[in-house]
Design an enzyme around this catalytic site. Structure first.
Site, PDB file in Angstrom:
ATOM      1  N   ARG A  31       0.808  -1.218   0.000  1.00  0.00           N
ATOM      2  CA  ARG A  31       0.000   0.000   0.000  1.00  0.00           C
ATOM      3  C   ARG A  31       0.841   1.269   0.000  1.00  0.00           C
ATOM      4  O   ARG A  31       0.440   2.278  -0.566  1.00  0.00           O
ATOM      5  CB  ARG A  31      -0.930   0.022   1.214  1.00  0.00           C
ATOM      6  CG  ARG A  31      -2.059  -0.972   1.130  1.00  0.00           C
ATOM      7  CD  ARG A  31      -2.918  -0.953   2.365  1.00  0.00           C
ATOM      8  NE  ARG A  31      -2.138  -1.494   3.483  1.00  0.00           N
ATOM      9  CZ  ARG A  31      -2.488  -1.437   4.740  1.00  0.00           C
ATOM     10  NH1 ARG A  31      -3.598  -0.846   5.100  1.00  0.00           N
ATOM     11  NH2 ARG A  31      -1.736  -1.961   5.680  1.00  0.00           N
ATOM     12  N   ASP A  56      -3.657  -1.893  -2.788  1.00  0.00           N
ATOM     13  CA  ASP A  56      -4.301  -2.389  -1.581  1.00  0.00           C
ATOM     14  C   ASP A  56      -4.936  -3.719  -1.946  1.00  0.00           C
ATOM     15  O   ASP A  56      -5.901  -3.753  -2.720  1.00  0.00           O
ATOM     16  CB  ASP A  56      -5.348  -1.383  -1.109  1.00  0.00           C
ATOM     17  CG  ASP A  56      -5.992  -1.777   0.207  1.00  0.00           C
ATOM     18  OD1 ASP A  56      -5.905  -2.964   0.603  1.00  0.00           O
ATOM     19  OD2 ASP A  56      -6.597  -0.899   0.842  1.00  0.00           O
ATOM     20  N   ASN A  83       1.849 -12.604   0.971  1.00  0.00           N
ATOM     21  CA  ASN A  83       2.523 -12.345   2.236  1.00  0.00           C
ATOM     22  C   ASN A  83       1.899 -11.185   3.018  1.00  0.00           C
ATOM     23  O   ASN A  83       2.136 -11.056   4.210  1.00  0.00           O
ATOM     24  CB  ASN A  83       4.008 -12.058   1.951  1.00  0.00           C
ATOM     25  CG  ASN A  83       4.733 -11.588   3.181  1.00  0.00           C
ATOM     26  OD1 ASN A  83       4.965 -12.362   4.108  1.00  0.00           O
ATOM     27  ND2 ASN A  83       5.082 -10.314   3.213  1.00  0.00           N
ATOM     28  N   TYR A 148      -7.127 -12.093  13.745  1.00  0.00           N
ATOM     29  CA  TYR A 148      -5.997 -12.660  13.008  1.00  0.00           C
ATOM     30  C   TYR A 148      -6.186 -14.161  12.822  1.00  0.00           C
ATOM     31  O   TYR A 148      -6.070 -14.680  11.707  1.00  0.00           O
ATOM     32  CB  TYR A 148      -4.718 -12.351  13.789  1.00  0.00           C
ATOM     33  CG  TYR A 148      -3.442 -12.832  13.150  1.00  0.00           C
ATOM     34  CD1 TYR A 148      -2.839 -12.110  12.131  1.00  0.00           C
ATOM     35  CD2 TYR A 148      -2.820 -13.990  13.594  1.00  0.00           C
ATOM     36  CE1 TYR A 148      -1.651 -12.530  11.565  1.00  0.00           C
ATOM     37  CE2 TYR A 148      -1.635 -14.427  13.035  1.00  0.00           C
ATOM     38  CZ  TYR A 148      -1.049 -13.697  12.015  1.00  0.00           C
ATOM     39  OH  TYR A 148       0.126 -14.117  11.456  1.00  0.00           O
ATOM     40  N   LYS A 152      -6.662 -16.148   9.359  1.00  0.00           N
ATOM     41  CA  LYS A 152      -5.584 -17.061   8.964  1.00  0.00           C
ATOM     42  C   LYS A 152      -6.089 -18.492   8.787  1.00  0.00           C
ATOM     43  O   LYS A 152      -5.605 -19.225   7.928  1.00  0.00           O
ATOM     44  CB  LYS A 152      -4.420 -16.995   9.961  1.00  0.00           C
ATOM     45  CG  LYS A 152      -3.615 -15.704   9.856  1.00  0.00           C
ATOM     46  CD  LYS A 152      -2.979 -15.571   8.482  1.00  0.00           C
ATOM     47  CE  LYS A 152      -2.001 -14.417   8.373  1.00  0.00           C
ATOM     48  NZ  LYS A 152      -1.241 -14.444   7.108  1.00  0.00           N
TER      49      LYS A 152
END
Length: 180
Positions: A31, A56, A83, A148, A152
């Site tokens: 970004r 983005d 990533n 998170y 994930k």
């Protein structure tokens, strides 16, 4: 030719350094234009042309543009490394819906957008590789990281499902689970 999301710093930039030293052409997506420019200058010193694409990954159109620019600049796309990441730390009570949305948009949707955009280029050349940097948080629930962990786990499931489907087309998906 390797496109790395979240490639302007941290693990993404370290991966880019190693790949550039090995002779890969690298496209960095992130970004922040200024951190991308700093990363490009560093990688150019290694001796390879590096493409930087401000993007983005939560925006599908921007991701499609970044993948297209990479393929057009280098004539192909061999590897996609998802990533890019965000993390929010705190007890469940301190998290709000936006924390969960940001995590899902970045890890799950961003990875999907990148794969949807990159896989046709890989199919056209007869194969490729997708590397999804997930996290141990995509296998084991970690307290105080609920947004998170949720995102994930979603990214891990997507990665493993597509890995099973795409292998027959010589498009291999590697799911990486580094520790926190």
């Amino acid at each position: 030719v390797v496109l790395i999301t979240g490639g302007s710093r941290g693990l993404g930039l370290e991966i880019a350094r190693i790949l550039a030293a090995e002779g890969a052409y690298v496209s960095l997506v992130a970004r922040n234009s200024s951190t991308l420019e700093v990363a490009r200058r560093e990688l150019d010193e290694i001796g390879h042309r590096t493409l930087i694409v401000p993007c983005d990954i939560r925006n599908q159109k921007e991701v499609e543009r970044a993948v297209r620019e990479t393929a057009e600049s280098f004539g192909r796309l061999d590897v996609l490394i998802n990533n890019a990441g965000v993390i929010q730390v705190g007890p469940f009570e301190s998290m709000n819906l936006q924390d969960y949305q940001l995590a899902m948009e970045t890890h799950a949707w961003g990875s999907l957008y990148s794969m949807l955009a990159a896989i046709p280029y890989m199919r056209n050349r007869g194969g490729g590789r997708v590397v999804n940097i997930v996290s141990i948080g995509g296998k084991i629930a970690v307290p105080h990281l609920a947004p998170y962990v949720m995102s994930k786990f979603a990214q891990a499931g997507l990665s493993e499902a597509l890995g099973a489907e795409l292998a027959a087309e010589d498009i291999f998906v590697t799911t990486v689970y580094p520790g926190l």
